[in-house]
Design an enzyme around this catalytic site. Structure first.
Site, PDB file in Angstrom:
ATOM      1  CG  ASP A 277      32.598  70.015  15.465  1.00 19.96           C
ATOM      2  OD1 ASP A 277      32.624  69.097  14.466  1.00 19.96           O
ATOM      3  OD2 ASP A 277      33.358  70.773  15.457  1.00 19.96           O
TER       4      ASP A 277
ATOM      5  CB  THR B  33      41.655  73.588   8.833  1.00 22.32           C
ATOM      6  OG1 THR B  33      41.312  73.327  10.300  1.00 22.32           O
ATOM      7  CG2 THR B  33      40.651  74.394   7.970  1.00 22.32           C
TER       8      THR B  33
ATOM      9  CE  LYS C  86      32.943  74.074  16.286  1.00 26.85           C
ATOM     10  NZ  LYS C  86      33.617  72.900  16.818  1.00 26.85           N
TER      11      LYS C  86
ATOM     12  NE  ARG D 291      41.749  79.088  18.527  1.00 26.58           N
ATOM     13  CZ  ARG D 291      42.320  78.524  18.034  1.00 26.58           C
ATOM     14  NH1 ARG D 291      43.687  78.048  18.620  1.00 26.58           N
ATOM     15  NH2 ARG D 291      42.367  78.031  16.832  1.00 26.58           N
TER      16      ARG D 291
ATOM     17  CG  ASP E 153      32.494  53.073  14.376  1.00 23.22           C
ATOM     18  OD1 ASP E 153      32.730  51.957  13.526  1.00 23.22           O
ATOM     19  OD2 ASP E 153      32.560  53.381  15.329  1.00 23.22           O
TER      20      ASP E 153
ATOM     21  CE  LYS F 270      35.799  68.146  13.220  1.00 22.38           C
ATOM     22  NZ  LYS F 270      35.666  69.169  14.370  1.00 22.38           N
TER      23      LYS F 270
END
Ligand code: C5P
Length: 254
Positions: free
Chosen positions: A75, A138, A48, A230, A80, A77
């Site tokens: 990614d 999240t 990603k 991570r 608009d 996102k």
């Protein structure tokens, strides 16, 4: 390269083909990406690329990752007006990535425009990139939803509503927490994809994620794909952790 990576996502238990573990390359530049990928030699990965990396390196990083044989979730996102999203998606389709996304909060006209843009930018004979919608980040809490965004519905209600809206707009799936997946499939078909970040091994630090699950749990709950950052990128031995998490996700001995 398998552009139909998600095609068999709805097949029965044990068939994990098309249900990838996606590694989030949350790095500031291509040099750090190179350093990290050298630690996972000979692996065909699904990676990603997010805003942090893409805004520094641009299309060059996508060309490089593709020439190394990796599948790519870009990614960015998008959120608009429909025409702007349509034109932006036309350009992203030309990069021949496998998966892109928009914010469902941009509305159904914007989501439909995203698909139109992707279709018009996809080379003849190639499969258009899958497009999924971010439902609620999240990092959004119930309190933020109510007091800052002035939305009176619960987080779960808005996630489900956005998922239905994405489905009706012709999108291929959503980003959500794996804990929300059973509720999604209570209402939508299994072919609608659920891409779930917030994945940790039981012994890992949760960091800033709130609603986390282990790879095994995400599989049980029915996620189409998991996104891991991570836990792998900051590990002392990323290859060992990647293979452990992949086996756990695929239901193989860890
Ligand atoms: O390091 P960690 O495993 O928490 O990384 C999760 C990745 O998934 C990050 O790249 C983050 O931006 C992304 N993500 C997320 N929650 C969302 C959407 C994307 O954690 N709702």
């Amino acid at each position: 390269m398998d552009l139909n990576i998600f095609q068999n996502a709805s097949e029965g238990a044990g068939k994990m083909k098309g249900r990838p573990l996606i590694i989030a390359l949350d790095f500031p530049d291509g040099k750090e990406v190179d350093g990290f990928l050298k630690k996972l030699p000979d692996q065909k990965l699904y990676v990603k690329v997010g805003m942090e990396l893409f805004y520094q390196e641009g299309p060059a990083i996508i060309h490089q990752l593709k020439s190394d044989g990796h599948d790519i979730f870009l990614d960015l996102k998008l959120h608009d007006i429909p025409q702007t999203v349509k034109q932006a998606m036309k350009g992203l389709a030309k990069l021949e990535v496998d998966l892109v996304n928009v914010h469902a909060a941009g509305g159904s006209a914007m989501m439909q425009a995203a698909i139109e843009g992707l279709e018009s930018g996809t080379r003849a004979g190639a499969k258009r990139p899958d497009c999924i919608a971010v439902t609620q980040l999240t990092s959004t809490s119930e309190s933020m939803l109510k007091h800052e965004l002035l939305i009176d519905k619960s987080l779960n209600e808005t996630v489900l509503h956005y998922a239905k809206s994405a489905n009706e707009s012709g999108l291929d799936g959503i980003v959500c927490s794996s804990l929300e997946v059973p509720e999604i499939y209570h209402h939508l078909k299994r072919s609608f994809k659920t891409i779930t970040p917030g994945i940790r091994m039981a012994q890992d630090s949760v960091n800033d994620q709130v609603r986390v699950a282990t790879p095994e749990k995400a599989r049980e709950l029915g996620s189409t794909a998991i996104v891991v950052g991570r836990s792998i990128t900051k590990a002392d031995d990323p290859l060992k952790v990647y293979l452990q998490m992949k086996n756990a996700w695929e239901g193989l001995p860890v």
